[in-house]
Design a protein around this motif. Structure first.
Motif, short mmCIF file in Angstrom:
data_model
loop_
_atom_site.label_atom_id
_atom_site.label_comp_id
_atom_site.label_asym_id
_atom_site.label_seq_id
_atom_site.Cartn_x
_atom_site.Cartn_y
_atom_site.Cartn_z
N VAL A 92 9.38 2.73 5.66
CA VAL A 92 10.30 1.65 5.99
C VAL A 92 10.89 0.94 4.77
O VAL A 92 11.84 0.17 4.91
CB VAL A 92 9.63 0.60 6.92
CG1 VAL A 92 9.26 1.22 8.26
CG2 VAL A 92 8.43 -0.05 6.25
N ARG A 93 10.31 1.21 3.56
CA ARG A 93 10.82 0.49 2.39
C ARG A 93 10.48 1.23 1.11
O ARG A 93 9.43 1.86 1.00
CB ARG A 93 10.18 -0.89 2.36
CG ARG A 93 10.74 -1.78 1.28
CD ARG A 93 10.22 -3.19 1.43
NE ARG A 93 10.72 -3.99 0.33
CZ ARG A 93 10.18 -5.10 -0.08
NH1 ARG A 93 9.11 -5.57 0.53
NH2 ARG A 93 10.68 -5.76 -1.09
N HIS A 94 11.39 1.14 0.14
CA HIS A 94 11.17 1.66 -1.20
C HIS A 94 11.04 0.49 -2.17
O HIS A 94 11.77 -0.49 -2.06
CB HIS A 94 12.37 2.51 -1.65
CG HIS A 94 12.50 3.80 -0.92
ND1 HIS A 94 11.64 4.86 -1.11
CD2 HIS A 94 13.40 4.21 0.00
CE1 HIS A 94 12.00 5.86 -0.34
NE2 HIS A 94 13.06 5.50 0.35
N LEU A 95 10.12 0.61 -3.14
CA LEU A 95 9.96 -0.37 -4.21
C LEU A 95 10.25 0.28 -5.55
O LEU A 95 9.93 1.46 -5.75
CB LEU A 95 8.53 -0.92 -4.23
CG LEU A 95 8.01 -1.57 -2.97
CD1 LEU A 95 6.54 -1.94 -3.14
CD2 LEU A 95 8.83 -2.79 -2.61
N HIS A 96 10.82 -0.48 -6.47
CA HIS A 96 11.06 -0.04 -7.85
C HIS A 96 11.87 1.25 -7.95
O HIS A 96 11.56 2.14 -8.75
CB HIS A 96 9.74 0.10 -8.61
CG HIS A 96 8.93 -1.14 -8.60
ND1 HIS A 96 9.30 -2.28 -9.29
CD2 HIS A 96 7.78 -1.46 -7.96
CE1 HIS A 96 8.42 -3.23 -9.09
NE2 HIS A 96 7.49 -2.77 -8.27
N THR A 97 12.93 1.34 -7.16
CA THR A 97 13.77 2.54 -7.20
C THR A 97 14.52 2.67 -8.52
O THR A 97 14.95 3.77 -8.87
CB THR A 97 14.79 2.54 -6.03
OG1 THR A 97 15.57 1.35 -6.10
CG2 THR A 97 14.07 2.61 -4.69
#
Length: 128
Positions: free
Chosen positions: A109-114
């Motif tokens: 549901v979510r990406h971090l530090h792309t």
């Protein structure tokens, strides 16, 4: 019709550390930070869960180390499985999605530090 399980059961690779969380834990998030890349060879897929809702069991104890000023990580000292990313002062833990069976009801549901994601893989699609 089978009822959905009330809890999800997971374990490290050797089984020494077992964990149980509510089945309605938040969806999977993927962290693409440099630390996660070095530790996992890729992004780290995690389930977000309230610390108080986590039940630890098994014959082993988690080992911890500080990976940054705000975060400690835990792992199984016997088999090396990554267990969790544990932000200081947070009511939540980020548990490795790989500890749980592959038929998890949660989705990414979510990406971090792309901004630090390497070029050699595309971002996996998010699910609403």
């Amino acid at each position: 019709m089978d009822a959905a399980p009330a809890r999800l059961e997971g374990r490290c690779h050797c089984g020494a550390i077992a964990v149980s969380i509510p089945a309605d834990a938040a969806g999977v998030i993927a962290c693409h930070c440099g630390d996660c890349q070095r530790l996992h060879g890729n992004y780290f897929a995690m389930l977000v869960v309230d610390r108080e809702a986590v039940v630890w069991s098994g014959s082993g104890e988690r080992a911890h180390y500080r990976s940054s000023p705000e975060v400690q990580r835990s792992f199984c000292p016997h088999c090396g499985s990554r267990i969790a990313k544990e932000p200081d002062g947070s009511a939540r833990l980020l548990l490795a999605a790989g500890l749980f069976p592959p038929d998890l009801p949660q989705r990414l549901v979510r990406h971090l530090h792309t901004d630090t994601k390497p070029d050699w893989y595309p971002l996996p699609p998010l699910h609403a």
